[in-house]
Design an enzyme around this catalytic site. Structure first.
Site, PDB file in Angstrom:
ATOM      1  N   CYS C 128       0.832  -1.193   0.000  1.00  0.00           N
ATOM      2  CA  CYS C 128       0.000   0.000   0.000  1.00  0.00           C
ATOM      3  C   CYS C 128       0.870   1.248   0.000  1.00  0.00           C
ATOM      4  O   CYS C 128       1.697   1.439   0.887  1.00  0.00           O
ATOM      5  CB  CYS C 128      -0.929   0.050   1.201  1.00  0.00           C
ATOM      6  SG  CYS C 128      -1.978   1.522   1.131  1.00  0.00           S
ATOM      7  N   ASN C 190      -1.149  -3.760  -7.193  1.00  0.00           N
ATOM      8  CA  ASN C 190      -1.690  -2.745  -6.322  1.00  0.00           C
ATOM      9  C   ASN C 190      -1.561  -1.422  -7.082  1.00  0.00           C
ATOM     10  O   ASN C 190      -1.173  -1.423  -8.249  1.00  0.00           O
ATOM     11  CB  ASN C 190      -0.919  -2.713  -4.992  1.00  0.00           C
ATOM     12  CG  ASN C 190      -1.803  -2.196  -3.853  1.00  0.00           C
ATOM     13  OD1 ASN C 190      -2.557  -1.238  -4.029  1.00  0.00           O
ATOM     14  ND2 ASN C 190      -1.713  -2.825  -2.690  1.00  0.00           N
ATOM     15  N   GLY C 241      -5.998  -4.384 -12.197  1.00  0.00           N
ATOM     16  CA  GLY C 241      -5.464  -3.086 -12.585  1.00  0.00           C
ATOM     17  C   GLY C 241      -6.206  -2.602 -13.816  1.00  0.00           C
ATOM     18  O   GLY C 241      -5.864  -2.935 -14.941  1.00  0.00           O
ATOM     19  N   GLY C 242      -7.287  -1.849 -13.575  1.00  0.00           N
ATOM     20  CA  GLY C 242      -8.003  -1.242 -14.695  1.00  0.00           C
ATOM     21  C   GLY C 242      -9.023  -2.116 -15.383  1.00  0.00           C
ATOM     22  O   GLY C 242      -9.538  -1.746 -16.442  1.00  0.00           O
TER      23      GLY C 242
HETATM   24  C1  LIG Z   1     -10.254   3.337  -2.986  1.00  0.00           C
HETATM   25  C2  LIG Z   1      -9.302   2.183  -3.049  1.00  0.00           C
HETATM   26  C3  LIG Z   1      -8.951   1.516  -1.904  1.00  0.00           C
HETATM   27  C4  LIG Z   1      -8.063   0.458  -1.930  1.00  0.00           C
HETATM   28  N1  LIG Z   1      -7.764  -0.221  -0.800  1.00  0.00           N
HETATM   29  C5  LIG Z   1      -6.955  -1.317  -0.835  1.00  0.00           C
HETATM   30  C6  LIG Z   1      -6.701  -2.100   0.332  1.00  0.00           C
HETATM   31  O1  LIG Z   1      -7.230  -1.844   1.402  1.00  0.00           O
HETATM   32  N2  LIG Z   1      -5.857  -3.175   0.227  1.00  0.00           N
HETATM   33  C7  LIG Z   1      -5.274  -3.514  -0.975  1.00  0.00           C
HETATM   34  O2  LIG Z   1      -4.522  -4.490  -1.024  1.00  0.00           O
HETATM   35  N3  LIG Z   1      -5.520  -2.809  -2.107  1.00  0.00           N
HETATM   36  C8  LIG Z   1      -6.343  -1.721  -2.057  1.00  0.00           C
HETATM   37  N4  LIG Z   1      -6.605  -1.013  -3.218  1.00  0.00           N
HETATM   38  C9  LIG Z   1      -5.983  -1.445  -4.488  1.00  0.00           C
HETATM   39  C10 LIG Z   1      -6.951  -2.298  -5.329  1.00  0.00           C
HETATM   40  O3  LIG Z   1      -7.315  -3.469  -4.650  1.00  0.00           O
HETATM   41  C11 LIG Z   1      -6.327  -2.662  -6.691  1.00  0.00           C
HETATM   42  O4  LIG Z   1      -5.129  -3.378  -6.463  1.00  0.00           O
HETATM   43  C12 LIG Z   1      -6.003  -1.447  -7.534  1.00  0.00           C
HETATM   44  O5  LIG Z   1      -6.977  -0.459  -7.351  1.00  0.00           O
HETATM   45  C13 LIG Z   1      -5.888  -1.766  -9.023  1.00  0.00           C
HETATM   46  O6  LIG Z   1      -7.097  -2.260  -9.553  1.00  0.00           O
HETATM   47  P1  LIG Z   1      -8.211  -1.342 -10.293  1.00  0.00           P
HETATM   48  O7  LIG Z   1      -7.476  -0.497 -11.296  1.00  0.00           O
HETATM   49  O8  LIG Z   1      -9.176  -2.302 -10.904  1.00  0.00           O
HETATM   50  O9  LIG Z   1      -8.832  -0.497  -9.226  1.00  0.00           O
HETATM   51  C14 LIG Z   1      -7.498   0.061  -3.176  1.00  0.00           C
HETATM   52  C15 LIG Z   1      -7.861   0.740  -4.345  1.00  0.00           C
HETATM   53  C16 LIG Z   1      -8.753   1.790  -4.300  1.00  0.00           C
HETATM   54  C17 LIG Z   1      -9.121   2.474  -5.589  1.00  0.00           C
END
Ligand SMILES: Cc1cc2nc3c(=O)[nH]c(=O)nc-3n(C[C@H](O)[C@H](O)[C@H](O)COP(=O)(O)O)c2cc1C
Ligand SMILES: Cc1cc2nc3c(=O)[nH]c(=O)nc-3n(C[C@H](O)[C@H](O)[C@H](O)COP(=O)(O)OP(=O)(O)OC[C@H]3O[C@@H](n4cnc5c(N)ncnc54)[C@H](O)[C@@H]3O)c2cc1C
Ligand SMILES: Cc1cc2nc3c(=O)[nH]c(=O)nc-3n(C[C@H](O)[C@H](O)[C@H](O)COP(=O)(O)OP(=O)(O)OC[C@H]3O[C@@H](n4cnc5c(N)ncnc54)[C@H](O)[C@@H]3O)c2cc1C
Ligand SMILES: Cc1cc2nc3c(=O)[nH]c(=O)nc-3n(C[C@H](O)[C@H](O)[C@H](O)COP(=O)(O)O)c2cc1C
Ligand code: FES
Ligand code: FES
Lengths: 259, 301, 301, 259
Positions: C128, C190, C241-242
């Site tokens: 994170c 992440n 991721g996206g």
């Molecule tokens: C608002 C928000 C909160 C997130 N909180 C966490 C979290 O608590 N733990 C974690 O491992 N990843 C967290 N992520 C990362 C997502 O799980 C993911 O890895 C990342 O957003 C990429 O995927 P996406 O582009 O589909 O959102 C968070 C992402 C967003 C947007």
């Protein structure tokens, strides 16, 4: 001069399933040479690159360009939803076009395959205007023969369909053979396998062939080097054995390119 | 209102430059944008000999950006000096030559040839993700980066900009390594490494499998890295990555960039550079900023 | 047609999961998407004690995506076990608990508490970018990652997924480190680290300055990293991721992901997960794919 | 039930420079409580997050929701270009709204500042319908007094303008004092400095105040924890001293939040 322009849409109609005809009001119509193309920009922010589309017809008096395109991917689908009275950004005029001077006094065979058919229409009209004899051979997948009437109105037109539903069953080369069409020079546009076949056919018959190539483009103006084709000799601009399709092409002498 | 900025002793009339590889050698876009108005033209990467580049497809669109794997095709430094430099010399703008190579010797050979020309600055591409040997390897290890910088610097009679790759754990370490090696300036970001797969053909869209990812989509990463790099070194920073308008450019300047480059946006709108210059001037008038240098790194908590 | 996939001995009815932090604990989106249809629900990161997270603004939009700096706010594992787990247990879906911590001990304490529950898998967030100590530090050094993985693994009675940060020079090295430490699976990416500056106020948009960058814009980087990671290790890979639609999901699967997570897209369309599941099934019918496992890593040159 | 819906646009008009009134045909109108909001999604692919906009009015018989918003940034500017007959994606109904039961038999002062004025209109109508006495005090920047007529048609309305071009020169609190408006409970929406002033004012006067807060949102449904406000006590859901504005709010008892 090349420029980006916001052009008014005059007409947008679907000619066959997924095949659209778009007419644009633009001064570029006055400069257009057959074989050249424009770039049409989708509007959605997720799609930034222009879609290269060949000129299908140009009315230089009225300042109207016509393009005919397949709505296949996301950008062309978006474009096909634009209505008359909207505007669209275009980049043009791009590319070299067919050399009309080189074919004076000869008979030109215009060979178009699939979505390579549209640019042949403007080629045909320009040849006629220059008093050059020509015949068109068009290869379709099936009986959705978009633009057939437009061709028949201006020149001797022969048809091939892959499913045999009209004309010669098979390719444009099959139609050339079966329908006994002959000429001195070939202008061609179509999918790569067709262009390769034409290159060999022309070499065999000792004909000159000018073929229009496609490649993914970013800039359309020769700056990014994205759109090259391999060439037999070192290119005068790049100094390596490839040429930019967007500037030195899209029309190449078949014998010059290594396809 | 002063828009002039200074990079390693070279004064630019404004901070707006072109990003290497997206503007040819200036010739291709001279029809669209008056080169006399630009702070500098940065040329496509040039090597000691002609490079044929990668097989096609070399470019593809992705959401809000594009991937490219041109593979640094270029006509070689001799042709470049005969044809492109004389063309650029006609304009009242600074000329920055982007230099690429597979080995330190290839870089220094090119630089030495260019030393006798009126080129203003070199930008050394130690970060191209699209060539098999060299380039990126130089740009992902701080020690190698520092040594390579030192070698190029000692061969160079002009100030040297080192262009950094964003594909690293710590951009600050890379920035410091360039500075330690004697760089006069750093520029970033080069492209992120991306991939696109055609699900219908189950094949990579690019012949090279991966490509360099650029355009508006990459901007948040680029702004963060420019901020980190600018805080890690004392030499000036040139910022780029997704700049499409004056607001974007100002974000990079506030983050710490002394100058900025417009790249992929040229493909979307060949007039972008001019619009960015005008937009920066409007912003300065609106907020009564007398000197653009006041804005460099002026972001606060 | 088989859409079942297996992650470390746990069978998922389909490869579609939710991305941690974008789906609450499932409760918030249960009105929009039938949780029974999902391969798994991955919960928001949970720690040994409640965390208050970062000051606001915590989120902002960027071109084709968003930045977040929530700072892992969570009610602590005890509340989570009392309130959220019983809710999730009512559904016929796998439950994956995302675990965060500042120290190895905080991670192991949470994992040990959860060992007695019917949670299926842990996803350990070692990546994170939004908390000052810990988390990202664990995820940017292969040695630290390996040791941390080993410590958590030995405290755990469930299979462990290690979630990797994309903010590294070599994702393959990080994947191998996780595998060497005993991880049963890795998930990525992440968020990338991004920054947005408000040019009118000349301030950072997020209180935390930087934020985690996610959404369609990051996809090309994510696909490339999933491909690299899947080629570096033998354990299964969860890709994200996206991802916004079935085409995106299939790109990750072809790149080597056994399962995929939908994150930011939920905010754009709360029905995305279901549409992705349906779209994958349509693709399989269209191309006569009998078993989804045939598609995993099936991209070719 | 919360849902994403594609709603028909019935009307879009500019009430004052940059202030737009949008009417949408949607069944959500039947569920809407004053103080609640919807999320409006821009269509351009570069903008993915919904824009939270308060309900300004709801006609549950006709199923029409009205929102009034400032076209300030890129998304709201895009939305303001949508025309009647187009559709737009919305997420709703979101948030808690003002508690009508808690104010039975009391007199409510509706205090709206700037773009916080619109939600007070629906609040006013609902109070009247429930037979609850109320008065509105509206604070504008200048004489562009959007929605003033709408308020005057339903309740006792007082005006403050910052430039003094109409009513009391100054803030809503200045108008309260100068125009001698009094009541038992405050419902307020407006910029943070105004809400802080109202919180103190209410504490001083021993009045109850319900204020509507704003924060940047991603999900709008309580999942992302992006939109929290600091609270005085530990929140029942988050178990820390902050509450989600999109679920536990946007309306909070002023004394409960640490603003
Ligand atoms: C608002 C928000 C909160 C997130 N909180 C966490 C979290 O608590 N733990 C974690 O491992 N990843 C967290 N992520 C990362 C997502 O799980 C993911 O890895 C990342 O957003 C990429 O995927 P996406 O582009 O589909 O959102 C968070 C992402 C967003 C947007
Ligand atoms: C010189 C030239 C002339 C052309 N003339 C015509 C024409 O007259 N009519 C017609 O229907 N098509 C023509 N094409 C093909 C047309 O450009 C593509 O079909 C179109 O760009 C695909 O865009 P999309 O939005 O449908 O697909 P998407 O998948 O959304 O496209 C993604 C990206 O890939 C590019 N791309 C995808 N396929 C091709 C392709 N075959 N060639 C080049 N780029 C591609 C797109 O331009 C875009 O940058 C021509 C191509 C070239 C190079
Ligand atoms: C519960 C609630 C009710 C609201 N009601 C109204 C209303 O009735 N009328 C009205 O005009 N405005 C209202 N707002 C403010 C409105 O949401 C923002 O002005 C709007 O989102 C800004 O978007 P943009 O496209 O103009 O700006 P952009 O700069 O393009 O926005 C970028 C991002 O930041 C967010 N953002 C920017 N400013 C704000 C803000 N002040 N509050 C929340 N998010 C913001 C956007 O939603 C978007 O995600 C309300 C906000 C909330 C939280
Ligand atoms: C087609 C293309 C070619 C590029 N060629 C080079 C190059 O030769 N040398 C170099 O240093 N960077 C090259 N780059 C990287 C850009 O200069 C720039 O760093 C990057 O694209 C990010 O900026 P942008 O998002 O504004 O395009 C190239 C980028 C593109 C898109
Ligand atoms: S598309 Fe850029 S060189 Fe041809
Ligand atoms: S906006 Fe996501 S919790 Fe409120």
């Amino acid at each position: 001069m090349k420029r980006k322009e916001n052009a008014q849409i005059i007409e947008q109609v679907e000619l066959a399933p997924g095949i659209w005809s778009l007419k644009l009001k633009t001064e570029m119509a006055k400069e257009a040479v057959p074989g050249q193309f424009i770039g049409i920009y989708p509007k959605d922010g997720s799609r930034l690159l222009m879609r290269p589309i060949s000129i299908c017809d140009a009315d230089s008096d009225e300042g109207i360009l016509r393009v005919v395109y397949r709505a296949g991917g996301s950008g062309t689908k978006e474009i096909s939803a634009y209505k008359a009275c909207e505007t669209v950004d275009i980049l043009g005029i791009l590319g070299n076009g067919y050399d009309m001077d080189a074919v004076k006094g000869k008979k030109v065979l215009l060979l178009g395959g699939g979505i390579g058919i549209p640019p042949m229409l403007y080629g045909c009209k320009a040849l006629k205007e220059n008093g050059i004899d020509c015949a068109a051979v068009l290869g379709y997948a099936d009986s959705n023969m978009f633009l057939k009437d437009d061709f028949e109105a201006v020149c001797d037109t022969h048809i091939a369909t892959m499913d045999g539903s009209f004309g010669t069953k098979g390719t444009v080369i099959d139609a050339l053979n079966e329908q006994g069409v002959s000429g001195d020079v070939i202008f061609a546009c179509g999918p790569m396998p067709m262009l390769r076949a034409i290159k060999s056919y022309a070499a065999e018959k000792g004909m000159e062939a000018y073929i229009s190539l496609e490649e993914r483009m970013a800039c359309g103006v020769g700056a990014c080097l994205g759109c090259v084709t391999k060439t037999v000799n070192v290119d005068h601009h790049t100094h390596v054995k490839n040429s930019r399709i967007c500037v030195e092409g899209p029309v190449f002498k078949a014998e010059d390119v290594d396809i | 209102m002063n828009t002039r900025v200074n990079i390693a002793g070279i004064e630019l009339k404004n901070p707006v430059m072109t990003a290497s590889g997206t503007f040819g050698s200036g010739m291709e876009y001279a029809e669209f944008a008056d080169l006399n108005r630009l702070g500098a033209v940065v040329t496509k990467g040039v090597a000691n000999v002609p490079w044929a580049g990668n097989p096609t497809p070399r470019v593809t669109e992705v959401y809000g950006g594009m991937l490219n794997a041109i593979g640094l095709q270029n006509p070689g430094v001799d042709v470049f000096m005969e044809r492109d430099l004389p063309f650029l010399s006609k304009y009242d703008t600074r000329v920055i030559v982007n230099v690429c190579g597979h080995t330190v010797e290839e870089y220094t050979e090119t630089v030495e040839k260019l030393n006798s020309t009126d080129v203003d600055l070199y930008e050394i591409n130690l970060s191209c993700p699209n060539v098999k040997q060299g380039a990126l390897a130089f740009g992902q290890d701080p020690k190698v980066l520092e040594e390579t910088t030192r070698a190029i610097k000692s061969a160079s009679k002009k100030p040297v900009i080192i262009k950094l790759s964003p594909n690293v754990t710590s951009i600050a370490d890379m920035a410091r390594a360039a500075e330690a090696g004697g760089a006069d300036c750093i520029s970033l970001i080069n492209t992120l490494i991306g991939m696109k797969i055609d699900i219908n053909r189950r094949k990579f869209v690019l012949a090279n499998k991966t490509g360099g990812f650029s355009g508006p989509s990459v901007k948040p990463v680029a702004v963060r890295m420019v901020y980190d790099a600018a805080h890690a070194v004392k030499i000036p920073v040139i910022g780029m990555g997704g700049i499409s308008n004056a607001e974007d450019a100002l974000e990079f300047i506030l983050a710490g960039a002394t100058a900025i480059s417009v790249g992929t946006a040229n493909f979307h709108d060949p007039g972008t550079t001019i619009k960015v210059i005008e937009g920066i001037e409007e912003y300065m008038s609106k907020y009564g900023v007398a000197d653009i240098n006041e804005l460099v790194g002026a972001v606060s908590d």
